[in-house]
Design a protein around this motif. Structure first.
Motif, PDB file in Angstrom:
ATOM      1  N   GLU A 128       2.287   1.782  -3.180  1.00  0.00           N
ATOM      2  CA  GLU A 128       1.215   1.936  -4.180  1.00  0.00           C
ATOM      3  C   GLU A 128       1.313   0.914  -5.300  1.00  0.00           C
ATOM      4  O   GLU A 128       1.151   1.225  -6.479  1.00  0.00           O
ATOM      5  CB  GLU A 128       1.205   3.377  -4.735  1.00  0.00           C
ATOM      6  N   LYS A 160       0.848  -1.209   0.000  1.00  0.00           N
ATOM      7  CA  LYS A 160       0.000   0.000   0.000  1.00  0.00           C
ATOM      8  C   LYS A 160       0.868   1.237   0.000  1.00  0.00           C
ATOM      9  O   LYS A 160       0.631   2.191  -0.745  1.00  0.00           O
ATOM     10  CB  LYS A 160      -0.903   0.001   1.238  1.00  0.00           C
ATOM     11  N   LEU A 161       1.910   1.231   0.846  1.00  0.00           N
ATOM     12  CA  LEU A 161       2.813   2.388   0.912  1.00  0.00           C
ATOM     13  C   LEU A 161       3.529   2.592  -0.423  1.00  0.00           C
ATOM     14  O   LEU A 161       3.763   3.713  -0.856  1.00  0.00           O
ATOM     15  CB  LEU A 161       3.846   2.197   2.028  1.00  0.00           C
ATOM     16  N   PRO A 173      -0.415  -2.567  -6.508  1.00  0.00           N
ATOM     17  CA  PRO A 173      -1.527  -3.483  -6.254  1.00  0.00           C
ATOM     18  C   PRO A 173      -1.020  -4.893  -5.944  1.00  0.00           C
ATOM     19  O   PRO A 173      -0.046  -5.354  -6.544  1.00  0.00           O
ATOM     20  CB  PRO A 173      -2.312  -3.470  -7.573  1.00  0.00           C
TER      21      PRO A 173
END
Ligand code: C2E
Ligand code: CA
Ligand code: CA
Length: 307
Positions: free
Chosen positions: A264, A261-262, A266
């Protein structure tokens, strides 16, 4: 300025018997040179008796495989990937099967390593890519909704200098946009010659393809490769999902999900077999899932039932 990698293969024939005509010696050196063409890490070889026997056998095997390919014995199965909250299929992965008339269905783990060694994997992967484009073309022309389908590429494919041209040519032939075919590259491919791999991946992405890192976490240098490789998505190796029964295993998955997530990037979870596993992944924010819980790899005809 453009630079092009040039690979030169050498075949050697040592003269032991001067009665052998020179043309035959040249032919044998040439055969040795041709025999190493499919190999990405061997650039030269010597001709000897053992090699002659091995080459005869390999010629036989390759002829048999080519026959199988021509007869349509390689079938492309598709395994859907789902979005947990909507339960919608977001994409699929193409997985090849060898359906032999006598022996039945042979799983890829039994023949892919052999094909990687004898160089036939290039042909097979291009065939799978072509089949996927054909499926997408049919889906679009019948007015259906086409989701991207991922094709597996072996690292051997990535060393072929005209890979991008060939893939684009197939897309054009079937009038399929590049965004409808994704490319999965297994993490073990990243261990050797990282710079050459970065260039290959960049070329594929520049041509409009999404590149996904397969089996993330299965190698020894996962974080290293993530650091260096420009990828569009990462597939979490299914062994992690197995480990989700223990708290320690859950911490590890949770940490990976947060890291992606950090960054970015998927994340797709593979090998999801139970509802509990799916619920857990959703609870930590990983929603794209693939696995037996949703669907097994299936022949293309069954795909529309799952959409
Ligand atoms: P992979 O790319 O990691 O593919 C996922 C494998 O996990 C597939 O096995 C799939 O059938 C299996 N799988 C999916 N969901 C589950 C699950 O919930 N539980 C369990 N236990 N397994 C699950 P498959 O089809 O036997 O493929 C094995 C490997 O062979 C693939 O691993 C890939 O590395 C290679 N492969 C398959 N097709 C191709 C191809 O067309 N080209 C190349 N180069 N490699 C291929
Ligand atoms: Ca894969
Ligand atoms: Ca995988």
């Amino acid at each position: 300025m453009h630079t092009f990698p040039i690979n030169v293969d050498f075949g050697f024939y040592s003269i032991v018997n001067r009665d052998v005509p020179a043309e035959q010696m040249i032919d044998l050196a040439h055969i040795v040179q041709t025999a190493i063409k499919g190999s990405y890490d061997t650039r030269w070889a010597h001709y000897d008796k053992a090699m002659r026997q091995r080459m005869r056998h390999e010629v036989f095997v390759v002829k048999e495989i080519q026959k199988a390919l021509d007869c349509g014995e390689f079938k492309v199965y598709l395994q859907p990937q789902y979005d947990y909250p909507t339960r919608k299929m977001t994409s699929a992965e193409a997985l090849v099967r060898w359906v032999q008339p006598d022996a039945g269905v042979i799983p890829p783990n039994e023949f892919i390593p052999v094909f990687e060694k004898n160089g036939f994997i290039n042909k097979l992967d291009l065939y799978v890519f072509e089949e996927v484009c054909r499926i997408q073309h049919n889906q679009i022309s019948s007015g259906g909704h086409a989701v991207p389908i991922a094709v597996n590429l072996s690292r051997v494919d990535l060393f072929s200098h005209d890979l991008v041209v060939k893939l684009l040519d197939i897309c054009n032939r079937f009038e399929v946009e590049q965004k409808l075919v994704k490319l999965e590259i297994t993490e073990s491919a990243y261990s050797n010659e990282p710079q050459q791999l970065v260039s290959a991946i960049e070329a594929l992405r520049a041509a409009g393809f999404s590149v996904e890192m397969d089996d993330f976490g299965s190698g020894y240098s996962s974080l290293d490769t993530l650091y260096e490789m420009p990828v569009d998505a990462v597939k979490l190796d299914m062994r992690f999902i197995d480990g989700s029964q223990t708290q320690r295993g859950r911490f590890i998955i949770d940490t990976i999900v947060n890291m992606m997530k950090l960054l970015e990037i998927p994340l797709i979870a593979e090998g999801v077999e139970t509802e509990n596993q799916a619920d857990f992944l959703h609870s930590i924010g990983c929603d794209i899932m693939q696995g037996y819980y949703y669907a097994r790899p299936m022949p293309e005809e069954f795909l529309h039932l799952h959409q």
